[in-house]
Structure formats: structure tokens, C-alpha cells
Design a protein around this motif. Structure first.
Motif, PDB file in Angstrom:
ATOM      1  N   ALA A 400      -1.672  44.536  53.266  1.00  0.00           N
ATOM      2  CA  ALA A 400      -0.433  45.058  53.860  1.00  0.00           C
ATOM      3  C   ALA A 400       0.056  44.142  54.973  1.00  0.00           C
ATOM      4  O   ALA A 400       1.266  43.850  55.080  1.00  0.00           O
ATOM      5  CB  ALA A 400      -0.665  46.470  54.398  1.00  0.00           C
ATOM      6  N   LEU A 401      -0.875  43.664  55.810  1.00  0.00           N
ATOM      7  CA  LEU A 401      -0.499  42.755  56.896  1.00  0.00           C
ATOM      8  C   LEU A 401       0.039  41.442  56.344  1.00  0.00           C
ATOM      9  O   LEU A 401       1.055  40.915  56.830  1.00  0.00           O
ATOM     10  CB  LEU A 401      -1.723  42.488  57.777  1.00  0.00           C
ATOM     11  CG  LEU A 401      -1.492  41.529  58.964  1.00  0.00           C
ATOM     12  CD1 LEU A 401      -0.469  42.120  59.925  1.00  0.00           C
ATOM     13  CD2 LEU A 401      -2.807  41.236  59.672  1.00  0.00           C
ATOM     14  N   THR A 402      -0.620  40.902  55.325  1.00  0.00           N
ATOM     15  CA  THR A 402      -0.179  39.638  54.719  1.00  0.00           C
ATOM     16  C   THR A 402       1.219  39.774  54.129  1.00  0.00           C
ATOM     17  O   THR A 402       2.099  38.923  54.353  1.00  0.00           O
ATOM     18  CB  THR A 402      -1.157  39.209  53.621  1.00  0.00           C
ATOM     19  OG1 THR A 402      -2.459  39.034  54.198  1.00  0.00           O
ATOM     20  CG2 THR A 402      -0.695  37.915  52.958  1.00  0.00           C
ATOM     21  N   ALA A 403       1.440  40.838  53.359  1.00  0.00           N
ATOM     22  CA  ALA A 403       2.739  41.054  52.719  1.00  0.00           C
ATOM     23  C   ALA A 403       3.830  41.243  53.767  1.00  0.00           C
ATOM     24  O   ALA A 403       4.942  40.714  53.632  1.00  0.00           O
ATOM     25  CB  ALA A 403       2.674  42.269  51.798  1.00  0.00           C
ATOM     26  N   ALA A 404       3.520  41.981  54.846  1.00  0.00           N
ATOM     27  CA  ALA A 404       4.515  42.250  55.883  1.00  0.00           C
ATOM     28  C   ALA A 404       4.910  40.976  56.621  1.00  0.00           C
ATOM     29  O   ALA A 404       6.100  40.693  56.822  1.00  0.00           O
ATOM     30  CB  ALA A 404       3.970  43.283  56.862  1.00  0.00           C
ATOM     31  N   ILE A 405       3.924  40.181  57.026  1.00  0.00           N
ATOM     32  CA  ILE A 405       4.223  38.939  57.757  1.00  0.00           C
ATOM     33  C   ILE A 405       4.982  37.965  56.868  1.00  0.00           C
ATOM     34  O   ILE A 405       5.971  37.341  57.293  1.00  0.00           O
ATOM     35  CB  ILE A 405       2.917  38.306  58.272  1.00  0.00           C
ATOM     36  CG1 ILE A 405       2.296  39.196  59.353  1.00  0.00           C
ATOM     37  CG2 ILE A 405       3.185  36.902  58.816  1.00  0.00           C
ATOM     38  CD1 ILE A 405       0.946  38.705  59.845  1.00  0.00           C
ATOM     39  N   ALA A 406       4.545  37.836  55.606  1.00  0.00           N
ATOM     40  CA  ALA A 406       5.218  36.915  54.684  1.00  0.00           C
ATOM     41  C   ALA A 406       6.670  37.334  54.457  1.00  0.00           C
ATOM     42  O   ALA A 406       7.581  36.498  54.489  1.00  0.00           O
ATOM     43  CB  ALA A 406       4.465  36.868  53.352  1.00  0.00           C
ATOM     44  N   LEU A 407       6.880  38.639  54.254  1.00  0.00           N
ATOM     45  CA  LEU A 407       8.240  39.116  54.002  1.00  0.00           C
ATOM     46  C   LEU A 407       9.140  38.903  55.216  1.00  0.00           C
ATOM     47  O   LEU A 407      10.307  38.504  55.072  1.00  0.00           O
ATOM     48  CB  LEU A 407       8.219  40.599  53.620  1.00  0.00           C
ATOM     49  CG  LEU A 407       9.592  41.198  53.277  1.00  0.00           C
ATOM     50  CD1 LEU A 407      10.214  40.474  52.085  1.00  0.00           C
ATOM     51  CD2 LEU A 407       9.487  42.689  52.995  1.00  0.00           C
ATOM     52  N   MET A 408       8.604  39.128  56.409  1.00  0.00           N
ATOM     53  CA  MET A 408       9.411  38.945  57.605  1.00  0.00           C
ATOM     54  C   MET A 408       9.835  37.479  57.759  1.00  0.00           C
ATOM     55  O   MET A 408      11.002  37.178  58.057  1.00  0.00           O
ATOM     56  CB  MET A 408       8.631  39.393  58.840  1.00  0.00           C
ATOM     57  CG  MET A 408       9.440  39.259  60.115  1.00  0.00           C
ATOM     58  SD  MET A 408       8.607  39.988  61.528  1.00  0.00           S
ATOM     59  CE  MET A 408       9.780  39.557  62.829  1.00  0.00           C
ATOM     60  N   ILE A 409       8.905  36.556  57.530  1.00  0.00           N
ATOM     61  CA  ILE A 409       9.239  35.130  57.628  1.00  0.00           C
ATOM     62  C   ILE A 409      10.269  34.747  56.573  1.00  0.00           C
ATOM     63  O   ILE A 409      11.229  34.014  56.850  1.00  0.00           O
ATOM     64  CB  ILE A 409       7.964  34.276  57.480  1.00  0.00           C
ATOM     65  CG1 ILE A 409       7.000  34.545  58.641  1.00  0.00           C
ATOM     66  CG2 ILE A 409       8.321  32.791  57.425  1.00  0.00           C
ATOM     67  CD1 ILE A 409       5.662  33.852  58.492  1.00  0.00           C
ATOM     68  N   VAL A 410      10.095  35.276  55.357  1.00  0.00           N
ATOM     69  CA  VAL A 410      11.033  34.972  54.263  1.00  0.00           C
ATOM     70  C   VAL A 410      12.435  35.481  54.592  1.00  0.00           C
ATOM     71  O   VAL A 410      13.435  34.780  54.369  1.00  0.00           O
ATOM     72  CB  VAL A 410      10.527  35.589  52.944  1.00  0.00           C
ATOM     73  CG1 VAL A 410      11.628  35.575  51.883  1.00  0.00           C
ATOM     74  CG2 VAL A 410       9.307  34.843  52.440  1.00  0.00           C
ATOM     75  N   ILE A 411      12.533  36.693  55.123  1.00  0.00           N
ATOM     76  CA  ILE A 411      13.842  37.260  55.470  1.00  0.00           C
ATOM     77  C   ILE A 411      14.534  36.406  56.532  1.00  0.00           C
ATOM     78  O   ILE A 411      15.726  36.100  56.429  1.00  0.00           O
ATOM     79  CB  ILE A 411      13.690  38.708  55.968  1.00  0.00           C
ATOM     80  CG1 ILE A 411      13.222  39.627  54.831  1.00  0.00           C
ATOM     81  CG2 ILE A 411      14.996  39.217  56.567  1.00  0.00           C
ATOM     82  CD1 ILE A 411      14.242  39.805  53.730  1.00  0.00           C
ATOM     83  N   VAL A 412      13.796  36.009  57.547  1.00  0.00           N
ATOM     84  CA  VAL A 412      14.381  35.210  58.628  1.00  0.00           C
ATOM     85  C   VAL A 412      14.858  33.861  58.106  1.00  0.00           C
ATOM     86  O   VAL A 412      15.993  33.436  58.361  1.00  0.00           O
ATOM     87  CB  VAL A 412      13.365  35.022  59.772  1.00  0.00           C
ATOM     88  CG1 VAL A 412      13.892  34.012  60.790  1.00  0.00           C
ATOM     89  CG2 VAL A 412      13.089  36.355  60.460  1.00  0.00           C
ATOM     90  N   LEU A 413      13.995  33.162  57.362  1.00  0.00           N
ATOM     91  CA  LEU A 413      14.368  31.837  56.863  1.00  0.00           C
ATOM     92  C   LEU A 413      15.525  31.911  55.863  1.00  0.00           C
ATOM     93  O   LEU A 413      16.458  31.096  55.911  1.00  0.00           O
ATOM     94  CB  LEU A 413      13.160  31.170  56.203  1.00  0.00           C
ATOM     95  CG  LEU A 413      12.012  30.783  57.148  1.00  0.00           C
ATOM     96  CD1 LEU A 413      10.865  30.149  56.356  1.00  0.00           C
ATOM     97  CD2 LEU A 413      12.503  29.823  58.229  1.00  0.00           C
ATOM     98  N   SER A 414      15.492  32.892  54.972  1.00  0.00           N
ATOM     99  CA  SER A 414      16.551  33.024  53.970  1.00  0.00           C
ATOM    100  C   SER A 414      17.892  33.348  54.619  1.00  0.00           C
ATOM    101  O   SER A 414      18.936  32.836  54.203  1.00  0.00           O
ATOM    102  CB  SER A 414      16.187  34.114  52.957  1.00  0.00           C
ATOM    103  OG  SER A 414      15.003  33.790  52.260  1.00  0.00           O
ATOM    104  N   THR A 415      17.873  34.191  55.629  1.00  0.00           N
ATOM    105  CA  THR A 415      19.107  34.531  56.339  1.00  0.00           C
ATOM    106  C   THR A 415      19.685  33.308  57.032  1.00  0.00           C
ATOM    107  O   THR A 415      20.898  33.070  56.984  1.00  0.00           O
ATOM    108  CB  THR A 415      18.844  35.643  57.364  1.00  0.00           C
ATOM    109  OG1 THR A 415      18.360  36.810  56.685  1.00  0.00           O
ATOM    110  CG2 THR A 415      20.120  36.002  58.126  1.00  0.00           C
ATOM    111  N   LEU A 416      18.833  32.519  57.673  1.00  0.00           N
ATOM    112  CA  LEU A 416      19.311  31.326  58.361  1.00  0.00           C
ATOM    113  C   LEU A 416      19.834  30.286  57.364  1.00  0.00           C
ATOM    114  O   LEU A 416      20.844  29.624  57.625  1.00  0.00           O
ATOM    115  CB  LEU A 416      18.188  30.726  59.205  1.00  0.00           C
ATOM    116  CG  LEU A 416      17.774  31.559  60.429  1.00  0.00           C
ATOM    117  CD1 LEU A 416      16.628  30.878  61.163  1.00  0.00           C
ATOM    118  CD2 LEU A 416      18.963  31.754  61.372  1.00  0.00           C
ATOM    119  N   VAL A 417      19.166  30.149  56.230  1.00  0.00           N
ATOM    120  CA  VAL A 417      19.649  29.223  55.200  1.00  0.00           C
ATOM    121  C   VAL A 417      21.014  29.677  54.693  1.00  0.00           C
ATOM    122  O   VAL A 417      21.953  28.889  54.547  1.00  0.00           O
ATOM    123  CB  VAL A 417      18.649  29.133  54.031  1.00  0.00           C
ATOM    124  CG1 VAL A 417      19.279  28.413  52.837  1.00  0.00           C
ATOM    125  CG2 VAL A 417      17.391  28.408  54.469  1.00  0.00           C
TER     126      VAL A 417
END
Length: 461
Positions: A400-417
Motif C-alpha cells: 500500500a505504501l509503495t503504490a501510494a508513493i508511486a502514484l503520488m509521484i506519477v500524478i505530480v510529474l504527469s501534471t507538470l508535463v
């Protein structure tokens, strides 16, 4: 029904032309009943007649077009799409083309003439009453202010009186339709001011024009892009915009109906590019033309999907050790693409409307970062909660921790891109609408999968 009488439109129908009328006209044309067809379409306005012709089979549309009186088809020509116009004009003699084109306003004459065979167009042009003006309009780019403008204007010298200006409106009423304003010019025909029609009618007859005209009139030069013309008319609530030369000489005007067409065309173009379609798609477009416009981005999507597959293969060992990670592949890809499209859509909208300036970039990117962090936290917590509720044995908490951290990083990077790519494309002169749809989706899929597997490798395995 008189020419100026408003047609009665049923409350449940946005137009006088529908499938029933098209079917009726098809049956009558095939039966050769010319008189019935003419009676059936007699009350149609030019725009409705154009819509009817565009929805008829091409061979039947040509028959109806040739059956109708010249004065009727002439008014419908400017309302037709270019492809349909080319088809309907094909085969007409030079005298027939002259009779159809000559009654039109100069901007419509130029548009129609541009759809005629080049050799024949030259023969037609020399026989038109306003040949010099039309030739000048044809020299401007199609997507510029010069390509939009009509040369017919009501202009009076600064030394004229209100009475003389009013008489100028009256004498030019047929050529300049509609009249929104009178333009005041100096002895060199340079634009000196604009007199709104209401002010002209309310001013005493003996008042000099220079006392009632607005000297700070907004104007544009003929090489200005049509999108910028539309922004200017929207910003200043203009129904007519004068076009002047680099030296300030009055050349013509652009009216609101032309700009409405520009806004619609640009919106359609941006929407098509956002979903990976290049080139214009019309009802008359061939299968090969439509395919060519779509295939480029589909091939790009195929290549991007293949690269995404390579990313997954590159982490095959991680999937072998923890097959449960495969569950999050579609989640990461979907969330990365959606977040990127959302932010890119806002950026493209701001650029298209002219509301996003260079001075706003830092604030815009900062705002997108804040939104991404907030959304990332909410979505990460939601995903972690789902994983915990689903239950994956002893590794549930770590997963759960791995999925949450990965998803948060993905959302931030994708939004900025998504927010920055349109800005970068616009900076180098490429339509930012291309950043939406396939481009953002493919790039963020690859980015999202790479980030997810790197985080999973570090934290979970």
C-alpha cells in the motif's frame, strides 16, 4: 416569403433543413420534378440551402444547384464548405461563374474564386466589377486579417458633416451590408476615426465629422493572424474591425460573422489535433484523406505502446518476484494520462484565448504543482486504502505504501508535463493543441510506468 422575412422554425428543430427535407428532395430530383424542388426550397435562407446541398448526394446536389436561379445559388455559395463548392462549380462556364460571383461581397468573391481552377479563375477575375480589389484580397494569406476582410466600407473625409456621412451610408447601403459604423479618413485615406451608427444618427446634421468620431479606433494590419483578429474583436466587443496598411491607409473591414466562422474553425481544429487528427475532415473528404490525417498519431500511439511494453519487460524480474505489481500497471497508466490531459487542456485553453501570458508562466506552473500535490495526496491515500481493504497478506502495508508513493509521484510529474509541454511547443511556434491527446497520453504512460517500477524496486522488492 420576402427575402428579409424570418423563416418560421419549429421549436424542436434548430434548422429548416432535416432528414425529411433531404429525403423529399432526393425523391423529387430522381423523379425529375424540377418545379416541385424549386417550390420546396423557395423559402430557404442561403445558409439552409447550403446545408441542404451539403447533405445531398454529390450528383444530386449538382442537379439541384443547376436547377436553381443564379441569384439564389449565388447567395448560397459563401455558406458552402470549400470542398462542396469546388464540386458544384466544376464544369461551369466562365460567363456562368461571373454571374454567380459578381453579386457577392468582395471577401466572398475572393473565397469563391479561390475554389475555381486557376486558369479559369483568371478569366473570371478580369470580368468582375471589383477585379482590382479581389486580386488584392487573393494576395493575402487565407488565415490572415487580409484574407478575412471585405473592401466595401462607408468612409467619409474628416471635413464632412454628419449629414454628408448619413447620405454616404444611404448611398452605400446596397454595397456595404450590414453597416455598423462610418470610418473617417484624412486626405491620404488614412484612418482617422470611427463613427458608430448610433452616434451618427443622434448627432445634429451640421456637426463636423471630426467632432463626433472616435479617434482611438482599434484597427489591424492585413498580415495579422486570424486567431489574433478574433481575440481583438472579442476583447473590445467589436462587431466590425477596420483593416489598415502599415502606413495607416484604410483597406477594408472584418465583420463579426467572419470572426464567428474563424472561432468555430479554430475550435474544431484544436479539438481534432487534441485527439490526434491532422488536416481537415469534411463529409466529402475521401477515405484516404481521412486515413492520412489520423494514421500519423495512431502510429505514434503504437510506437509509444511498444515502448511502454519494453518498460514492463525491463522490469520482468520485479513482476516475477511480485506478480501483484501487475495489478497497478493499468492504474498508473490511466492516472498518468488523465492527469496530464487535464493540465494540458487548461494550458492549451489559456494559450488559445490569449489569457496566458509569459509573465503568468511561473504562477501557472506553481499553481499546477500545488494542484498536483493535493490531488496526488488524495489519490495516494485512496489507493492505499483500497489495497489495505483488499488484503494482500503480510505485505499489504508495504504494498500500500509503495503504490501510494508511486502514484503520488506519477500524478505530480504527469501534471507538470501536461502543463509545460504546450507552453514549450507554443514557444517554438508549434500549435500547442498537439500536446493534448495522444502525445501526452503516450509520454505519460511511459513516464508513469518507469516511475512506478523504480519506486516498487526500491521500496517493495
Amino acid at each position: 416569403m420576402s427575402e428579409n422575412a424570418a423563416p418560421v422554425v419549429p421549436p424542436d428543430s434548430p434548422t429548416l433543413v432535416d432528414d425529411h427535407l433531404v429525403e423529399a428532395v432526393v425523391d423529387l430530383v430522381e423523379a425529375g420534378h424540377r418545379g416541385h424542388v424549386l417550390n420546396l426550397v423557395a423559402d430557404l435562407r442561403p445558409a439552409d440551402l447550403a446545408a441542404l446541398l451539403q447533405h445531398l448526394p454529390a450528383d444530386l446536389a449538382r442537379v439541384v444547384f443547376r436547377w436553381l436561379p443564379e441569384e439564389v445559388t449565388s447567395r448560397a455559395l459563401p455558406e458552402l464548405e470549400s470542398a462542396e463548392r469546388v464540386d458544384l462549380l466544376d464544369g461551369l462556364s466562365t460567363p456562368e461563374l461571373v454571374a454567380l460571383i459578381d453579386p457577392l461581397a468582395s471577401d466572398d468573391q475572393a473565397d469563391v474564386l479561390a475554389d475555381v481552377d486557376v486558369t479559369q479563375a483568371e478569366d473570371v477575375l478580369v470580368q468582375l466589377e471589383d477585379a482590382v480589389d479581389i486580386e488584392a484580397l487573393l494576395s493575402y494569406g487565407e488565415d490572415t486579417a487580409g484574407g478575412l476582410m471585405a473592401t466595401e466600407v462607408v468612409a467619409v473625409p474628416l471635413t464632412a458633416t454628419v449629414a454628408e456621412a448619413t447620405e454616404a451610408v444611404r448611398s452605400n447601403a446596397d454595397a456595404v451590408d450590414p453597416v455598423f459604423a462610418v470610418y473617417a479618413v484624412d486626405e491620404e485615406n488614412k484612418l482617422a476615426g470611427v463613427i458608430p451608427l448610433k452616434r451618427l444618427l443622434l448627432s445634429p446634421a451640421d456637426t463636423p465629422v471630426h467632432e463626433v468620431c472616435e479617434g482611438d479606433a482599434v484597427s489591424v494590419e492585413p498580415d495579422l493572424d486570424q486567431e489574433e483578429v478574433a481575440r481583438i474583436m472579442e476583447r473590445y466587443d467589436l462587431v466590425a474591425l477596420p483593416v489598415v496598411s502599415a502606413g495607416g491607409r484604410l483597406l477594408g473591414r472584418i465583420t463579426i460573422d467572419d470572426v464567428m466562422n474563424v472561432i468555430r474553425e479554430e475550435a474544431e481544429e484544436d479539438l481534432q489535433r487534441a485527439v490526434g487528427i491532422t488536416g481537415e475532415e469534411e463529409l466529402s473528404s475521401s477515405i484516404f484523406a481521412v486515413s492520412r490525417g489520423r494514421l500519423v498519431w495512431l502510429l505514434l500511439g503504437l510506437c509509444g505502446a511498444y515502448v511502454s511494453g519494453l518498460v514492463i519487460v525491463g522490469f520482468e524480474e520485479a513482476l516475477t518476484i511480485a506478480p501483484v505489481l501487475a495489478l497497478f500497471i493499468p492504474i498508473v497508466m490511466a492516472m498518468a494520462g488523465n492527469a496530464g490531459i487535464q493540465s494540458s487542456a487548461i494550458a492549451v485553453q489559456g494559450l488559445a484565448s490569449g489569457d496566458l501570458w509569459r509573465s503568468d508562466l511561473a504562477r501557472r506552473i506553481g499553481k499546477e504543482l500545488g494542484v498536483a500535490l493535493l490531488n496526488g495526496v488524495v489519490l495516494a491515500v485512496a489507493l492505499a486504502g483500497i489495497v489495505v481493504l483488499s488484503g494482500f497478506g503480510d505485505d499489504t502495508a508495504r504494498l500500500a505504501l509503495t503504490a501510494a508513493i508511486a502514484l503520488m509521484i506519477v500524478i505530480v510529474l504527469s501534471t507538470l508535463v501536461g502543463a509545460t509541454v504546450p507552453l514549450a511547443l507554443n514557444r517554438i511556434g508549434i500549435d500547442p493543441a498537439l500536446a493534448m491527446g495522444p502525445f501526452i497520453t503516450v509520454s505519460n504512460d511511459i513516464l508513469g510506468l518507469t516511475v512506478f517500477f523504480l519506486v516498487a524496486t526500491l521500496l517493495y522488492l
